[in-house]
Design an enzyme around this catalytic site. Structure first.
Site, mmCIF file in Angstrom:
data_model
loop_
_atom_site.group_PDB
_atom_site.id
_atom_site.type_symbol
_atom_site.label_atom_id
_atom_site.label_comp_id
_atom_site.label_asym_id
_atom_site.label_seq_id
_atom_site.Cartn_x
_atom_site.Cartn_y
_atom_site.Cartn_z
ATOM 1 N N PRO A 2 0.832 -1.207 0.000
ATOM 2 C CA PRO A 2 0.000 0.000 0.000
ATOM 3 C C PRO A 2 0.865 1.256 0.000
ATOM 4 O O PRO A 2 1.847 1.346 0.738
ATOM 5 C CB PRO A 2 -0.792 -0.130 1.303
ATOM 6 C CG PRO A 2 -0.789 -1.587 1.611
ATOM 7 C CD PRO A 2 0.536 -2.095 1.128
ATOM 8 N N GLU A 3 0.516 2.200 -0.862
ATOM 9 C CA GLU A 3 1.240 3.466 -0.937
ATOM 10 C C GLU A 3 0.400 4.545 -0.266
ATOM 11 O O GLU A 3 -0.612 4.251 0.365
ATOM 12 C CB GLU A 3 1.564 3.770 -2.402
ATOM 13 C CG GLU A 3 2.401 2.658 -3.041
ATOM 14 C CD GLU A 3 2.685 2.869 -4.513
ATOM 15 O OE1 GLU A 3 2.730 4.031 -4.975
ATOM 16 O OE2 GLU A 3 2.873 1.862 -5.227
ATOM 17 N N LYS A 60 3.715 6.172 4.560
ATOM 18 C CA LYS A 60 2.982 4.915 4.481
ATOM 19 C C LYS A 60 2.687 4.321 5.859
ATOM 20 O O LYS A 60 2.242 3.178 5.960
ATOM 21 C CB LYS A 60 3.777 3.905 3.649
ATOM 22 C CG LYS A 60 4.083 4.377 2.230
ATOM 23 C CD LYS A 60 4.973 3.373 1.500
ATOM 24 C CE LYS A 60 5.425 3.909 0.156
ATOM 25 N NZ LYS A 60 6.326 2.964 -0.550
ATOM 26 N N HIS A 93 -4.138 -16.048 9.500
ATOM 27 C CA HIS A 93 -3.416 -14.848 9.081
ATOM 28 C C HIS A 93 -3.699 -13.643 9.978
ATOM 29 O O HIS A 93 -3.163 -12.563 9.744
ATOM 30 C CB HIS A 93 -3.751 -14.513 7.632
ATOM 31 C CG HIS A 93 -3.383 -15.604 6.668
ATOM 32 N ND1 HIS A 93 -2.100 -16.077 6.550
ATOM 33 C CD2 HIS A 93 -4.146 -16.315 5.794
ATOM 34 C CE1 HIS A 93 -2.074 -17.040 5.633
ATOM 35 N NE2 HIS A 93 -3.294 -17.204 5.170
ATOM 36 N N ARG A 264 13.236 -2.647 -9.545
ATOM 37 C CA ARG A 264 11.769 -2.554 -9.477
ATOM 38 C C ARG A 264 11.156 -2.612 -10.866
ATOM 39 O O ARG A 264 11.608 -1.930 -11.796
ATOM 40 C CB ARG A 264 11.350 -1.250 -8.791
ATOM 41 C CG ARG A 264 11.974 -1.019 -7.432
ATOM 42 C CD ARG A 264 11.529 -2.045 -6.399
ATOM 43 N NE ARG A 264 10.112 -1.940 -6.117
ATOM 44 C CZ ARG A 264 9.600 -1.103 -5.206
ATOM 45 N NH1 ARG A 264 10.399 -0.309 -4.494
ATOM 46 N NH2 ARG A 264 8.310 -1.073 -4.988
#
Length: 276
Positions: A2-3, A60, A93, A264
């Protein structure tokens, strides 16, 4: 991962769910998530009885402002927060459970187990890792085109790599760097210190515009991202290049390319973003 737009959306939805709730107890099933204090039991003990006054964000990171502490949480790749009734089943989880005095549970779920949580006294967090070395927020007064010019002039790294550096500006990741560079017409491999003043001004504006539009759309769901109410983001529908390999560019029709920059995966249009 997530950004900024995704984390900001989580912050907003989570605030509506848990602001004002008081933590009764904390169950930690995966101790490695807790980075400060060193003992997870101390983390749980300190949070018992604390009320969530507000939730902030720095880059973030989520910042849970409590009565006597600030909890700094990084979602990393797959971390998610959700509010549940205690009787609702969880799964393997779910690694941290904050049970509230009203019987609800704030559950932290993380398939990859990469997320982190740090606990600070108010005011300490800004001067300590992981926040102390972060650059400005994209909407901060100090994040000007002149600031960006100065930062980029000091490095000969590819501009893509320079923008991913959270010391330059916080919140940018693969998605929004690729999108902002496309909008600004900048090839991702261009050396950061070779950008013209005009190009930097355009890039600065497009970073801010791209992030704000993504926030307005609730972020991008390209894999598994959902907000704290279980809703997906919609900004992926507005992507120009990210995740569009071998699809025609919306501007010129050229097939979108994917290369590796600084390790990347990077999407761009070879015609709209010529290398200089």
């Amino acid at each position: 991962m997530p950004e900024l737009p995704e984390v900001e959306t989580v912050r907003r939805t989570l605030t509506g769910l848990v602001k004002g709730k008081t933590i009764k107890s904390v169950e930690i099933r995966w101790p490695n998530i807790i980075k400060r204090p060193a003992e997870p039991e101390e983390f749980a003990r300190k949070l018992a009885g604390e009320t969530i006054q507000s939730i902030g964000r720095r880059g973030k990171f989520l910042l849970f402002h409590l009565d006597h502490y600030v909890m700094v949480s990084h979602l990393r790749m797959e971390g998610k927060y959700g509010l549940h009734q205690a009787e609702e089943p969880d799964d393997k989880h779910v690694h941290v459970i904050f049970t509230m005095t009203d019987g609800t549970q704030l559950r932290y779920r993380d398939v990859r187990k990469f997320g982190t949580m740090h606990l600070f006294k108010p005011g300490e967090e800004a001067g300590e890792l992981p926040l102390s070395q972060l650059g400005p927020e994209p909407d901060a007064e100090e994040f000007t085109s002149a600031y960006l010019k100065d930062r980029l002039a000091k490095t000969n790294r590819a501009v893509k790599t320079a923008l991913l550096d959270q010391k330059t500006v916080v919140g940018l990741g693969n998605i929004y760097v690729d999108e902002a560079l496309f909008r600004a017409g900048v090839h991702p491999e261009t050396k950061a210190n070779q950008l013209s003043d005009k190009t930097i001004k355009t890039l600065h504006a497009e970073i801010k515009n791209t992030l704000q539009e993504a926030i307005d759309a609730g972020g991008s769901t390209v894999r598994s991202y959902i907000n704290s109410q279980g809703e997906i983001g919609m900004f992926q529908l507005q992507h120009f290049v990210y995740g569009k390999k071998d699809e025609p560019c919306k501007n010129c029709g050229t097939m979108i390319s994917k290369i590796v920059v600084g390790g990347r995966g990077t999407h761009f249009c070879a015609k709209c973003q010529t290398k200089k």
